[in-house]
Scaffold this motif. Structure first.
Motif, PDB file in Angstrom:
ATOM      1  N   GLU A 131       6.992  66.507-105.824  1.00 44.17           N
ATOM      2  CA  GLU A 131       6.273  67.752-106.100  1.00 44.17           C
ATOM      3  C   GLU A 131       7.155  68.726-106.872  1.00 44.17           C
ATOM      4  O   GLU A 131       6.695  69.392-107.804  1.00 44.17           O
ATOM      5  CB  GLU A 131       5.822  68.387-104.786  1.00 44.17           C
ATOM      6  N   GLU A 132       8.431  68.794-106.514  1.00 44.19           N
ATOM      7  CA  GLU A 132       9.325  69.737-107.189  1.00 44.19           C
ATOM      8  C   GLU A 132       9.496  69.397-108.666  1.00 44.19           C
ATOM      9  O   GLU A 132       9.693  70.296-109.492  1.00 44.19           O
ATOM     10  CB  GLU A 132      10.678  69.806-106.486  1.00 44.19           C
ATOM     11  N   THR A 133       9.399  68.123-109.012  1.00 43.40           N
ATOM     12  CA  THR A 133       9.497  67.724-110.417  1.00 43.40           C
ATOM     13  C   THR A 133       8.281  68.211-111.194  1.00 43.40           C
ATOM     14  O   THR A 133       8.415  68.796-112.278  1.00 43.40           O
ATOM     15  CB  THR A 133       9.625  66.198-110.537  1.00 43.40           C
ATOM     16  N   VAL A 134       7.097  67.969-110.649  1.00 40.56           N
ATOM     17  CA  VAL A 134       5.873  68.403-111.332  1.00 40.56           C
ATOM     18  C   VAL A 134       5.842  69.925-111.442  1.00 40.56           C
ATOM     19  O   VAL A 134       5.457  70.481-112.471  1.00 40.56           O
ATOM     20  CB  VAL A 134       4.617  67.875-110.609  1.00 40.56           C
ATOM     21  N   ARG A 135       6.276  70.597-110.392  1.00 39.82           N
ATOM     22  CA  ARG A 135       6.314  72.061-110.422  1.00 39.82           C
ATOM     23  C   ARG A 135       7.276  72.567-111.497  1.00 39.82           C
ATOM     24  O   ARG A 135       6.972  73.507-112.233  1.00 39.82           O
ATOM     25  CB  ARG A 135       6.714  72.608-109.051  1.00 39.82           C
ATOM     26  N   ALA A 136       8.448  71.931-111.605  1.00 38.88           N
ATOM     27  CA  ALA A 136       9.422  72.334-112.619  1.00 38.88           C
ATOM     28  C   ALA A 136       8.874  72.114-114.023  1.00 38.88           C
ATOM     29  O   ALA A 136       9.087  72.942-114.921  1.00 38.88           O
ATOM     30  CB  ALA A 136      10.727  71.568-112.424  1.00 38.88           C
ATOM     31  N   VAL A 137       8.166  70.997-114.222  1.00 30.32           N
ATOM     32  CA  VAL A 137       7.551  70.736-115.524  1.00 30.32           C
ATOM     33  C   VAL A 137       6.538  71.822-115.848  1.00 30.32           C
ATOM     34  O   VAL A 137       6.559  72.402-116.939  1.00 30.32           O
ATOM     35  CB  VAL A 137       6.896  69.336-115.545  1.00 30.32           C
TER      36      VAL A 137
ATOM     37  N   GLY B 238       6.430  67.817-121.416  1.00 27.46           N
ATOM     38  CA  GLY B 238       7.240  68.274-120.284  1.00 27.46           C
ATOM     39  C   GLY B 238       7.541  67.158-119.303  1.00 27.46           C
ATOM     40  O   GLY B 238       8.667  67.042-118.787  1.00 27.46           O
ATOM     41  N   LEU B 239       6.551  66.302-119.023  1.00 25.96           N
ATOM     42  CA  LEU B 239       6.776  65.168-118.129  1.00 25.96           C
ATOM     43  C   LEU B 239       7.795  64.203-118.730  1.00 25.96           C
ATOM     44  O   LEU B 239       8.675  63.696-118.023  1.00 25.96           O
ATOM     45  CB  LEU B 239       5.455  64.449-117.850  1.00 25.96           C
ATOM     46  N   ARG B 240       7.696  63.974-120.032  1.00 27.11           N
ATOM     47  CA  ARG B 240       8.697  63.126-120.693  1.00 27.11           C
ATOM     48  C   ARG B 240      10.086  63.758-120.601  1.00 27.11           C
ATOM     49  O   ARG B 240      11.081  63.056-120.402  1.00 27.11           O
ATOM     50  CB  ARG B 240       8.318  62.908-122.149  1.00 27.11           C
ATOM     51  N   ALA B 241      10.164  65.070-120.746  1.00 23.98           N
ATOM     52  CA  ALA B 241      11.451  65.765-120.657  1.00 23.98           C
ATOM     53  C   ALA B 241      12.074  65.608-119.274  1.00 23.98           C
ATOM     54  O   ALA B 241      13.297  65.685-119.128  1.00 23.98           O
ATOM     55  CB  ALA B 241      11.279  67.239-121.006  1.00 23.98           C
ATOM     56  N   ALA B 242      11.223  65.385-118.254  1.00 25.96           N
ATOM     57  CA  ALA B 242      11.717  65.167-116.897  1.00 25.96           C
ATOM     58  C   ALA B 242      12.091  63.706-116.653  1.00 25.96           C
ATOM     59  O   ALA B 242      12.425  63.332-115.526  1.00 25.96           O
ATOM     60  CB  ALA B 242      10.658  65.607-115.887  1.00 25.96           C
ATOM     61  N   GLY B 243      12.032  62.878-117.707  1.00 26.60           N
ATOM     62  CA  GLY B 243      12.385  61.474-117.567  1.00 26.60           C
ATOM     63  C   GLY B 243      11.268  60.610-117.021  1.00 26.60           C
ATOM     64  O   GLY B 243      11.518  59.483-116.567  1.00 26.60           O
ATOM     65  N   LEU B 244      10.051  61.104-117.061  1.00 34.48           N
ATOM     66  CA  LEU B 244       8.904  60.363-116.551  1.00 34.48           C
ATOM     67  C   LEU B 244       8.135  59.698-117.686  1.00 34.48           C
ATOM     68  O   LEU B 244       8.122  60.192-118.816  1.00 34.48           O
ATOM     69  CB  LEU B 244       7.963  61.306-115.791  1.00 34.48           C
ATOM     70  N   ASP B 245       7.492  58.586-117.375  1.00 30.58           N
ATOM     71  CA  ASP B 245       6.561  57.960-118.296  1.00 30.58           C
ATOM     72  C   ASP B 245       5.162  58.460-117.986  1.00 30.58           C
ATOM     73  O   ASP B 245       4.840  58.818-116.836  1.00 30.58           O
ATOM     74  CB  ASP B 245       6.605  56.438-118.163  1.00 30.58           C
TER      75      ASP B 245
ATOM     76  N   LYS C  84     -14.359  71.132-116.593  1.00 30.35           N
ATOM     77  CA  LYS C  84     -14.737  69.921-117.307  1.00 30.35           C
ATOM     78  C   LYS C  84     -13.513  69.010-117.439  1.00 30.35           C
ATOM     79  O   LYS C  84     -12.508  69.390-118.055  1.00 30.35           O
ATOM     80  CB  LYS C  84     -15.275  70.257-118.705  1.00 30.35           C
ATOM     81  N   SER C  85     -13.608  67.815-116.876  1.00 26.04           N
ATOM     82  CA  SER C  85     -12.513  66.847-116.947  1.00 26.04           C
ATOM     83  C   SER C  85     -12.292  66.411-118.387  1.00 26.04           C
ATOM     84  O   SER C  85     -13.250  66.084-119.094  1.00 26.04           O
ATOM     85  CB  SER C  85     -12.835  65.616-116.098  1.00 26.04           C
ATOM     86  N   LEU C  86     -11.035  66.380-118.811  1.00 25.19           N
ATOM     87  CA  LEU C  86     -10.690  66.009-120.181  1.00 25.19           C
ATOM     88  C   LEU C  86      -9.848  64.741-120.260  1.00 25.19           C
ATOM     89  O   LEU C  86     -10.094  63.886-121.101  1.00 25.19           O
ATOM     90  CB  LEU C  86      -9.943  67.157-120.869  1.00 25.19           C
ATOM     91  N   VAL C  87      -8.827  64.651-119.417  1.00 28.01           N
ATOM     92  CA  VAL C  87      -7.862  63.554-119.491  1.00 28.01           C
ATOM     93  C   VAL C  87      -7.396  63.211-118.082  1.00 28.01           C
ATOM     94  O   VAL C  87      -7.265  64.107-117.236  1.00 28.01           O
ATOM     95  CB  VAL C  87      -6.641  63.945-120.366  1.00 28.01           C
ATOM     96  N   VAL C  88      -7.141  61.932-117.860  1.00 32.71           N
ATOM     97  CA  VAL C  88      -6.478  61.474-116.641  1.00 32.71           C
ATOM     98  C   VAL C  88      -5.104  60.954-117.055  1.00 32.71           C
ATOM     99  O   VAL C  88      -4.983  60.201-118.026  1.00 32.71           O
ATOM    100  CB  VAL C  88      -7.288  60.375-115.931  1.00 32.71           C
ATOM    101  N   LEU C  89      -4.077  61.380-116.334  1.00 29.46           N
ATOM    102  CA  LEU C  89      -2.702  60.942-116.621  1.00 29.46           C
ATOM    103  C   LEU C  89      -2.165  60.108-115.473  1.00 29.46           C
ATOM    104  O   LEU C  89      -2.172  60.558-114.324  1.00 29.46           O
ATOM    105  CB  LEU C  89      -1.764  62.151-116.779  1.00 29.46           C
ATOM    106  N   ASN C  90      -1.699  58.906-115.786  1.00 29.63           N
ATOM    107  CA  ASN C  90      -0.878  58.150-114.851  1.00 29.63           C
ATOM    108  C   ASN C  90       0.566  58.558-115.110  1.00 29.63           C
ATOM    109  O   ASN C  90       1.009  58.608-116.262  1.00 29.63           O
ATOM    110  CB  ASN C  90      -1.056  56.649-115.057  1.00 29.63           C
ATOM    111  N   ILE C  91       1.305  58.827-114.037  1.00 26.76           N
ATOM    112  CA  ILE C  91       2.646  59.404-114.157  1.00 26.76           C
ATOM    113  C   ILE C  91       3.596  58.654-113.228  1.00 26.76           C
ATOM    114  O   ILE C  91       3.249  58.364-112.077  1.00 26.76           O
ATOM    115  CB  ILE C  91       2.634  60.897-113.765  1.00 26.76           C
ATOM    116  N   GLY C  92       4.797  58.372-113.728  1.00 22.78           N
ATOM    117  CA  GLY C  92       5.785  57.748-112.858  1.00 22.78           C
ATOM    118  C   GLY C  92       7.119  57.556-113.547  1.00 22.78           C
ATOM    119  O   GLY C  92       7.280  57.838-114.734  1.00 22.78           O
ATOM    120  N   LYS C  93       8.085  57.078-112.771  1.00 19.60           N
ATOM    121  CA  LYS C  93       9.394  56.745-113.320  1.00 19.60           C
ATOM    122  C   LYS C  93       9.255  55.492-114.189  1.00 19.60           C
ATOM    123  O   LYS C  93       8.455  54.609-113.895  1.00 19.60           O
ATOM    124  CB  LYS C  93      10.399  56.486-112.190  1.00 19.60           C
TER     125      LYS C  93
END
Length: 199
Positions: free
Chosen positions: A32-38, A138-145, A168-177
């Protein structure tokens, strides 16, 4: 003569050249702290009248994922089920209600520019799209794919996660190391002279 870009090559690669749309991730949770920082970084990206219409739902519980997966098209369902974290990104069509606080220099903007629902809908989606791009970088900057997808039933997604009708939903993101090397070679892009015209 100074370099045209201020970012070093390693950072350029991390954010753009070496980054790929990911389908597989390491079996490791996203904190959670990573997503918050992003978010706390990318919230400064510009939007019209500082409107910031993006809304994010993080799918963390198994119950929420069970509601999410039927909304995905078949080709995206399995990889979404395996992703350590999934985010549903939506535009808040009622973003204008926050404008007097977010853009105090012109509090009348709420009514002057966004009284018409069609104008508001267009602006919400356009500016949320800008914020989605900032969020991905921002997620990429945190080292995430990141694996962004538009292959889902938007009406079903809205019913499940935004039943108020104002999102209105626009995009779904899968996120991880990252899970090893990128699975797909870099596809071509249009070159500068094909895109840019000086007048």
């Amino acid at each position: 003569m100074s370099a045209p870009l201020k970012l070093d090559d390693e950072t350029q690669d991390l954010l753009f050249r070496a980054a790929r749309t990911a389908s597989e991730f390491a079996d490791e949770p996203v904190a959670e702290e990573t997503v918050r920082a992003v978010y706390d970084l990318v919230k400064y990206g510009p939007t019209e009248f500082n409107s910031t219409p993006l809304r994010i739902v993080l799918i963390r519980s198994e119950e929420a994922r069970a509601r999410l997966l039927p909304c995905m098209v078949d080709a995206n369902r399995d990889k979404t089920g395996r992703a350590p974290l999934v985010a549903v990104l939506a535009a808040d069509i009622d973003f204008h209600e926050e404008l007097p606080r977010l853009f105090p220099f012109f509090p009348q903007a709420k009514d002057v520019f966004y009284g018409d629902v069609a104008v508001r809908d267009h602006s919400a989606k356009l500016n949320a799209g800008l914020q989605i791009a900032y969020f991905i970088i921002g997620l990429r900057a945190a080292g995430l794919d990141v694996g962004p997808m538009s292959g889902f039933d938007a009406e079903a997604m809205d019913r499940e996660f935004f039943p108020d009708g104002a999102h209105k939903s626009l995009v779904v993101l899968n996120i991880g190391k990252p899970a090893g090397e990128a699975g797909h070679p870099r596809l071509p892009r249009l070159e500068y002279d094909e895109v840019v015209t000086a007048v």
